[in-house]
Design a protein around this motif. Structure first.
Motif, PDB file in Angstrom:
ATOM      1  N   PRO A 101     -13.308 -20.810  -7.361  1.00  0.00           N
ATOM      2  CA  PRO A 101     -14.613 -21.464  -7.389  1.00  0.00           C
ATOM      3  C   PRO A 101     -15.563 -20.755  -8.357  1.00  0.00           C
ATOM      4  N   PHE A 153     -14.553 -32.063   8.488  1.00  0.00           N
ATOM      5  CA  PHE A 153     -14.409 -30.652   8.810  1.00  0.00           C
ATOM      6  C   PHE A 153     -14.411 -29.881   7.485  1.00  0.00           C
ATOM      7  N   CYS A 192      -8.000 -27.629   0.636  1.00  0.00           N
ATOM      8  CA  CYS A 192      -8.355 -26.635  -0.373  1.00  0.00           C
ATOM      9  C   CYS A 192      -7.666 -26.875  -1.712  1.00  0.00           C
ATOM     10  N   VAL A 208      -4.916 -20.197  -4.683  1.00  0.00           N
ATOM     11  CA  VAL A 208      -3.638 -20.170  -3.971  1.00  0.00           C
ATOM     12  C   VAL A 208      -2.969 -21.552  -3.998  1.00  0.00           C
ATOM     13  N   CYS A 209      -3.388 -22.447  -3.119  1.00  0.00           N
ATOM     14  CA  CYS A 209      -2.630 -23.682  -2.882  1.00  0.00           C
ATOM     15  C   CYS A 209      -2.527 -24.637  -4.082  1.00  0.00           C
ATOM     16  N   ALA A 249     -15.111 -16.296  -2.201  1.00  0.00           N
ATOM     17  CA  ALA A 249     -14.204 -16.742  -3.255  1.00  0.00           C
ATOM     18  C   ALA A 249     -13.524 -15.510  -3.855  1.00  0.00           C
ATOM     19  N   CYS A 258      -3.368 -19.314   2.014  1.00  0.00           N
ATOM     20  CA  CYS A 258      -4.653 -19.118   1.353  1.00  0.00           C
ATOM     21  C   CYS A 258      -5.723 -18.598   2.294  1.00  0.00           C
ATOM     22  N   ASN A 295     -11.158 -17.258  -0.852  1.00  0.00           N
ATOM     23  CA  ASN A 295     -11.019 -18.710  -0.809  1.00  0.00           C
ATOM     24  C   ASN A 295     -12.244 -19.256  -0.087  1.00  0.00           C
ATOM     25  N   VAL A 301     -12.485 -22.366   1.203  1.00  0.00           N
ATOM     26  CA  VAL A 301     -12.207 -23.525   2.060  1.00  0.00           C
ATOM     27  C   VAL A 301     -11.585 -23.072   3.393  1.00  0.00           C
ATOM     28  N   CYS A 302     -10.309 -22.817   3.409  1.00  0.00           N
ATOM     29  CA  CYS A 302      -9.576 -22.652   4.669  1.00  0.00           C
ATOM     30  C   CYS A 302     -10.002 -21.461   5.533  1.00  0.00           C
ATOM     31  N   GLU A 306     -12.102 -22.382   8.353  1.00  0.00           N
ATOM     32  CA  GLU A 306     -11.570 -23.285   9.378  1.00  0.00           C
ATOM     33  C   GLU A 306     -10.819 -22.546  10.468  1.00  0.00           C
ATOM     34  N   TYR A 346     -18.945 -26.417  -0.980  1.00  0.00           N
ATOM     35  CA  TYR A 346     -18.110 -25.813   0.074  1.00  0.00           C
ATOM     36  C   TYR A 346     -18.967 -25.628   1.324  1.00  0.00           C
ATOM     37  N   LEU A 353     -18.794 -26.114   4.610  1.00  0.00           N
ATOM     38  CA  LEU A 353     -18.375 -25.481   5.876  1.00  0.00           C
ATOM     39  C   LEU A 353     -18.433 -23.964   5.774  1.00  0.00           C
TER      40      LEU A 353
END
Lengths: 226, 226
Positions: free
Chosen positions: A41, A93, A97, A128-129, B40, B97, B126, B128-129, B132, B156, B158
């Protein structure tokens, strides 16, 4: 030191590759070369695209924008008067990613493939992903900002291996950082020996002509390889 | 514009939360307060920890380091002579990730919980994940570098919502960026109104004392809430 092994879900990746091949066939049929653009990012993918796509003479380019939320980058790129389609991966949610082949497949009907030579898919910012999921592209570029430190190739090796070009961005900040560029490049060569690299600044425009020339040559290279 | 909805796998998150609660019970039983540190890639988490943990008087701190590959950050933090345990999420392919509760659970036997007041879990870089997946923490800090641009809270959301403290790092670079800090803070307030924030530079040390003070208070706050 303690280490945990995490199983990679091979079946999910197989299914993804099948859909990626279908995407690729659709792109090939329309003569569209596709570049998957990846980075952490805030590494500057969108600003690089703003500048490089503006320099693309004689190549009809479009962009598929991947983001968890919003259409900020798509709105910026629309100012170039090129086709831009937004894909959002968030659904109430945290969101996904990365883009996968199925998400890209769902966007194909919205893309004016007959009017394009080159499609740039700007992936979700993540080291990563995105490297694990092919989406039907011909080439992959990863953008790495000098502000991220020298160690990123060693910490995210697949991302730096899974690309044909590494664009090292924000070099205008080098005088203000402790970063040793030679060490960054040595770490890059440790995980992907000899991979093509460019040092650029999307802010000052340094090196952007080289990136634009690289992008402009992708459609010809894809045709030659067909 | 075209938008794709992606289903969130609610069952997997439920299972994660169950294991996170078990981790939390283990941490509570030993009187260890736990902070989940997220950002990040290259935002400066490790350098901030190097400086802030060195200032933590009277608090016995340890670190659980999450990385796809390598133990570069763990090796750096080991120089502080505190307990550091490395968790690697990569297994031959691209790797995971984020840390999840089960990965952290697998590391608990390696952690000297009886000797700690505070455990900082440095997550995989990261946006994103990691937001979560709860791992059993009491508090969450997200680090955002000013080099990443003003738009990250909106892109981003969340991640910026799922934390009690936002540390805005690398402010020493502000004179060399086009960034408007007020706009970044307004975007932060748009997704997480009033969330506590600190402007710091891990490089110059500016503001690190404030972060160290915040970390030093976490064990007391956890005890008071119990």
């Amino acid at each position: 030191m303690h280490r945990t092994k995490v199983k990679v879900v091979a079946d999910a990746l197989d299914a993804n590759n099948t859909i990626a091949r279908a995407n690729r066939e659709d792109f090939d049929r329309h003569g569209v070369a596709v570049v998957n653009l990846m980075s952490a990012p805030g590494a500057g993918k969108t600003r690089l695209l703003e500048r490089a796509l503006a320099e693309l003479d004689g190549v009809r380019a479009g962009v598929l924008e991947g983001d968890v939320a919003g259409s900020f980058d798509a709105d910026r790129l629309s100012l170039l008067h090129i086709p831009v389609v937004q894909l959002n991966t968030g659904a109430g949610f945290g969101g996904e990613c990365h883009l996968d082949a199925n998400m890209v497949r769902s966007a194909i009907p919205s893309l004016p493939l007959a009017d394009l030579d080159l499609l740039v898919i700007e992936n979700v910012g993540n080291l990563v992903c995105p490297a694990e999921f092919r989406v039907g592209e011909n080439a992959r570029i990863m953008v790495c900002s000098v502000t991220e430190g020298e160690d990123k190739p060693l910490k995210y090796p697949l991302m730096f291996r899974a690309c044909e070009l590494v664009v090292i961005n924000k070099i205008d900040l080098l005088p203000h950082l402790d970063l040793d560029v030679e060490r960054l490049l040595a770490n890059l060569d440790a995980v992907h020996p000899g991979v093509q690299r460019m040092l650029v600044s999307a802010r000052t425009g340094d090196g952007v002509d080289e990136l634009a020339a690289w992008l402009a040559e992708v459609p010809g290279r894809v045709r030659a390889a067909a």
